[in-house]
Design a protein around this motif. Structure first.
Motif, PDB file in Angstrom:
ATOM      1  N   GLY A  71       0.827  -1.275   0.232  1.00 54.57           N
ATOM      2  CA  GLY A  71      -0.080   0.231  -0.253  1.00 54.57           C
ATOM      3  C   GLY A  71       0.947   1.228  -0.234  1.00 54.57           C
ATOM      4  N   LEU A  72       0.379   2.363  -0.851  1.00 54.77           N
ATOM      5  CA  LEU A  72       1.293   3.596  -0.917  1.00 54.77           C
ATOM      6  C   LEU A  72       0.833   4.359   0.266  1.00 54.77           C
ATOM      7  N   PRO A  73       1.603   5.250   0.820  1.00 51.75           N
ATOM      8  CA  PRO A  73       1.469   6.071   1.927  1.00 51.75           C
ATOM      9  C   PRO A  73       0.092   6.932   1.755  1.00 51.75           C
ATOM     10  N   CYS A  74      -0.741   6.900   2.889  1.00 48.93           N
ATOM     11  CA  CYS A  74      -2.158   7.408   2.740  1.00 48.93           C
ATOM     12  C   CYS A  74      -2.789   8.044   4.168  1.00 48.93           C
ATOM     13  N   TRP A  75      -1.608   8.534   4.840  1.00 49.30           N
ATOM     14  CA  TRP A  75      -2.031   8.885   5.983  1.00 49.30           C
ATOM     15  C   TRP A  75      -3.471   9.846   6.398  1.00 49.30           C
ATOM     16  N   LYS A  76      -3.309  10.685   5.497  1.00 53.66           N
ATOM     17  CA  LYS A  76      -4.514  12.004   5.369  1.00 53.66           C
ATOM     18  C   LYS A  76      -5.803  11.001   5.275  1.00 53.66           C
ATOM     19  N   LYS A  77      -5.823  10.004   4.086  1.00 56.29           N
ATOM     20  CA  LYS A  77      -6.816   9.283   3.929  1.00 56.29           C
ATOM     21  C   LYS A  77      -7.315   8.462   5.139  1.00 56.29           C
ATOM     22  N   LEU A  78      -6.506   7.944   5.964  1.00 59.84           N
ATOM     23  CA  LEU A  78      -6.804   7.244   7.177  1.00 59.84           C
ATOM     24  C   LEU A  78      -7.192   8.081   8.121  1.00 59.84           C
ATOM     25  N   ARG A  79      -6.650   9.120   8.334  1.00 62.66           N
ATOM     26  CA  ARG A  79      -6.833  10.082   9.358  1.00 62.66           C
ATOM     27  C   ARG A  79      -8.538  10.389   9.053  1.00 62.66           C
ATOM     28  N   GLU A  80      -8.929  11.009   7.706  1.00 58.89           N
ATOM     29  CA  GLU A  80     -10.378  11.386   7.514  1.00 58.89           C
ATOM     30  C   GLU A  80     -11.058  10.084   7.823  1.00 58.89           C
ATOM     31  N   LEU A  81     -10.971   8.887   7.412  1.00 56.67           N
ATOM     32  CA  LEU A  81     -11.608   7.790   7.549  1.00 56.67           C
ATOM     33  C   LEU A  81     -12.136   7.274   9.359  1.00 56.67           C
ATOM     34  N   TRP A  82     -10.874   7.527   9.843  1.00 58.84           N
ATOM     35  CA  TRP A  82     -11.066   7.229  11.241  1.00 58.84           C
ATOM     36  C   TRP A  82     -11.658   8.557  11.857  1.00 58.84           C
ATOM     37  N   GLN A  83     -11.549   9.724  11.567  1.00 54.17           N
ATOM     38  CA  GLN A  83     -12.413  10.786  11.962  1.00 54.17           C
ATOM     39  C   GLN A  83     -13.935  10.543  12.027  1.00 54.17           C
ATOM     40  N   ARG A  84     -14.133   9.966  10.905  1.00 53.38           N
ATOM     41  CA  ARG A  84     -15.521   9.765  10.249  1.00 53.38           C
ATOM     42  C   ARG A  84     -16.117   8.351  11.166  1.00 53.38           C
ATOM     43  N   GLN A  85     -15.289   7.327  11.361  1.00 50.38           N
ATOM     44  CA  GLN A  85     -15.695   6.101  11.788  1.00 50.38           C
ATOM     45  C   GLN A  85     -14.450   5.574  12.700  1.00 50.38           C
ATOM     46  N   ARG A  86     -14.408   6.060  14.043  1.00 48.45           N
ATOM     47  CA  ARG A  86     -13.160   6.063  14.920  1.00 48.45           C
ATOM     48  C   ARG A  86     -13.261   4.713  15.442  1.00 48.45           C
ATOM     49  N   PRO A  87     -12.206   3.684  15.268  1.00 53.66           N
ATOM     50  CA  PRO A  87     -12.071   2.601  15.902  1.00 53.66           C
ATOM     51  C   PRO A  87     -11.771   2.728  17.347  1.00 53.66           C
ATOM     52  N   ASP A  88     -11.773   1.777  18.114  1.00 48.80           N
ATOM     53  CA  ASP A  88     -11.252   1.911  19.527  1.00 48.80           C
ATOM     54  C   ASP A  88      -9.794   1.432  19.466  1.00 48.80           C
ATOM     55  N   VAL A  89      -9.613   0.540  18.673  1.00 43.46           N
ATOM     56  CA  VAL A  89      -8.073   0.292  18.659  1.00 43.46           C
ATOM     57  C   VAL A  89      -7.794  -0.301  17.249  1.00 43.46           C
ATOM     58  N   ILE A  90      -6.719  -0.072  16.804  1.00 44.93           N
ATOM     59  CA  ILE A  90      -5.910  -0.221  15.491  1.00 44.93           C
ATOM     60  C   ILE A  90      -4.727  -1.382  15.701  1.00 44.93           C
ATOM     61  N   TYR A  91      -4.896  -2.446  14.804  1.00 41.54           N
ATOM     62  CA  TYR A  91      -4.006  -3.527  14.768  1.00 41.54           C
ATOM     63  C   TYR A  91      -3.232  -3.544  13.428  1.00 41.54           C
ATOM     64  N   VAL A  92      -1.994  -2.974  13.473  1.00 42.76           N
ATOM     65  CA  VAL A  92      -1.132  -2.912  12.305  1.00 42.76           C
ATOM     66  C   VAL A  92      -0.467  -4.146  12.157  1.00 42.76           C
ATOM     67  N   ALA A  93      -0.533  -4.846  11.099  1.00 44.34           N
ATOM     68  CA  ALA A  93      -0.355  -6.131  11.015  1.00 44.34           C
ATOM     69  C   ALA A  93       1.050  -6.124   9.952  1.00 44.34           C
ATOM     70  N   THR A  94       1.279  -5.065   9.387  1.00 44.24           N
ATOM     71  CA  THR A  94       2.716  -5.213   8.477  1.00 44.24           C
ATOM     72  C   THR A  94       3.348  -3.889   8.735  1.00 44.24           C
ATOM     73  N   GLU A  95       4.434  -3.790   8.402  1.00 48.25           N
ATOM     74  CA  GLU A  95       5.309  -2.815   8.542  1.00 48.25           C
ATOM     75  C   GLU A  95       5.704  -1.677   7.453  1.00 48.25           C
ATOM     76  N   GLY A  96       4.973  -1.966   6.369  1.00 48.86           N
ATOM     77  CA  GLY A  96       5.440  -1.166   5.121  1.00 48.86           C
ATOM     78  C   GLY A  96       4.607   0.215   5.121  1.00 48.86           C
ATOM     79  N   PRO A  97       4.711   0.957   3.933  1.00 48.50           N
ATOM     80  CA  PRO A  97       4.299   2.430   3.997  1.00 48.50           C
ATOM     81  C   PRO A  97       2.739   2.478   4.506  1.00 48.50           C
ATOM     82  N   LEU A  98       1.755   1.555   4.146  1.00 47.62           N
ATOM     83  CA  LEU A  98       0.735   1.490   4.691  1.00 47.62           C
ATOM     84  C   LEU A  98       0.660   1.454   6.166  1.00 47.62           C
ATOM     85  N   GLY A  99       1.274   0.597   6.775  1.00 50.76           N
ATOM     86  CA  GLY A  99       1.433   0.527   8.264  1.00 50.76           C
ATOM     87  C   GLY A  99       1.955   1.736   8.832  1.00 50.76           C
ATOM     88  N   GLN A 100       3.030   2.202   8.201  1.00 52.00           N
ATOM     89  CA  GLN A 100       3.463   3.724   8.683  1.00 52.00           C
ATOM     90  C   GLN A 100       2.538   4.601   8.532  1.00 52.00           C
TER      91      GLN A 100
END
Length: 380
Positions: A71-100
């Motif tokens: 996955g390509l870097p997308c922190w802004k997209k994830l921030r917007e997603l989680w502002q709308r649908q906030r999870p209680d906890v995030i499990y980052v399973a892989t350490e690549g650009p998407l995980g970062q």
């Protein structure tokens, strides 16, 4: 609890990490929890193919690893997603650009973030002739995981290695096995006959995994050759796909390449074998070992990860001192010579696998997620 799993690999891909994460997500839902997935778009995938609860992000192919994307870097997209649908906890399973990106977005929002160590990427470096990158990769992994409140690993020996690398707050997240899917009852005489062996008395040695450099394929080839020296009529079968398959299929026509299998077809291939040959030295767990045991095979593997935990040498399989190739080949000889005892080992292997349920593992995972959340000073 609302859990979001962020991963570079997930079904429809077929590999150990993808299938493990799918099983964990199913188990969490069965216990009444909400699970969403963030993953890359895979090659040829229809943009509308995402399942409910999945967010698919842009991706690129992994160089030198045909069929997989990151996955390509997308922190802004994830921030917007989680502002709308906030999870209680995030499990980052892989350490690549998407995980970062996921870690960065969770930090910005104050969401509890945990991580998983599913793949020994730092150990892959020597198999891809990049040993100089191993120390750099270890530093990268240490920095990444120490930004999270928990790092989950599948075995005690992996946890020991992570601790030695300076990764903090490690926890065990074990693995179960689906004993309904993988079971000896799926043995298929016709499939064995198609491999050129007698359905009852023939010998089938089988390797199931990605056919890639990090799986120690040269030693698998040597083991297969050794088996055929002792039993010229034996069938030696590779089940799986990967970057090495095309070359091996051309250079070793004496072996059978069954390709990628999944679901009931994969279970049928497992159960139709006899001796499971698996000399990989880069596993964090080795799901294929417990799947083989559940299928009633005699597994021959190195003494670490899942084999160390579940195989009792010469009782329900065979163990070899870690990364000792000559010892591995000697054990192949000993195993084949002891073929008269295989029925006992097969029954014992199946009995062991029947104890490996997922429910307790996932319940323990949930307790650790709750504990991490309670420790998060920025939870809002």
């Amino acid at each position: 609890m609302k859990v979001c799993i962020v991963t570079e690999t997930y079904p429809p891909e077929i590999n150990g990490v993808a299938m493990t994460l799918h099983r964990i997500s199913q188990g969490l839902r069965q216990l009444g929890h909400s699970v969403t997935i963030v993953r890359p778009r895979q090659k040829g995938e229809n943009p509308k193919a995402a399942q409910d609860g999945e967010t698919v992000v842009n991706s690129l192919p992994i160089p030198g690893y045909k069929g997989l994307h990151f996955g390509l870097p997308c922190w802004k997209k994830l921030r917007e997603l989680w502002q709308r649908q906030r999870p209680d906890v995030i499990y980052v399973a892989t350490e690549g650009p998407l995980g970062q990106s996921a870690i960065r977005a969770s930090e910005a929002l104050g969401i509890t973030v945990t991580s998983g160590f599913h793949t020994n990427f730092h150990e892959y470096m020597r198999h891809y002739k990049l040993p100089g990158l191993q120390r750099f990769t270890e530093a990268y992994l240490r920095k990444t995981h120490n930004r999270t409140l928990r790092t989950f690993a599948p075995s005690r020996d992996v946890i020991a290695r992570l601790d030695a690398m300076g990764i903090r707050n490690t926890r065990l997240l074990g693995r179960g096995v689906d004993t309904e899917l993988f079971n000896p009852g799926r043995r298929d005489p016709e499939l064995r006959r198609s491999w050129g062996v007698d359905p009852e008395n023939g010998l089938v040695a089988i390797f199931v995994s990605r056919i890639a450099a990090e799986k120690n394929i040269p030693l698998t080839l040597s083991a297969f050759a050794r088996i055929r020296e002792k039993h010229p009529g034996a069938a030696c079968v590779f089940v799986g796909d990967g970057p090495e398959r095309a070359r091996l299929q051309k250079t070793h026509p004496e072996f059978i390449f069954a390709g990628m299998q999944k679901g009931e077809e994969l279970a049928r291939h497992y159960a139709s074998g006899d001796l499971f040959v698996f000399p990989s030295v880069t596993e964090t767990f080795g799901n294929v070992v417990t799947e083989a045991m559940a299928s009633g095979l005699v597994a021959l593997a190195y003494d670490y990860a899942a084999p160390r935990r579940y195989i009792r040498d010469a009782e329900n399989g065979y163990l070899v001192p870690f990364d000792q190739s000559e010892a591995y080949l000697s054990k192949v000889d000993a195993a084949v010579d002891a073929r008269a005892h295989w029925p006992e080992l097969r029954r014992a292997a199946r009995a062991t696998a029947e104890q490996l349920g997922w429910k307790e593992i996932i319940e323990g995972f949930l307790r650790e997620l709750e504990a991490a959340r309670s420790e998060n000073p920025t939870e809002i």
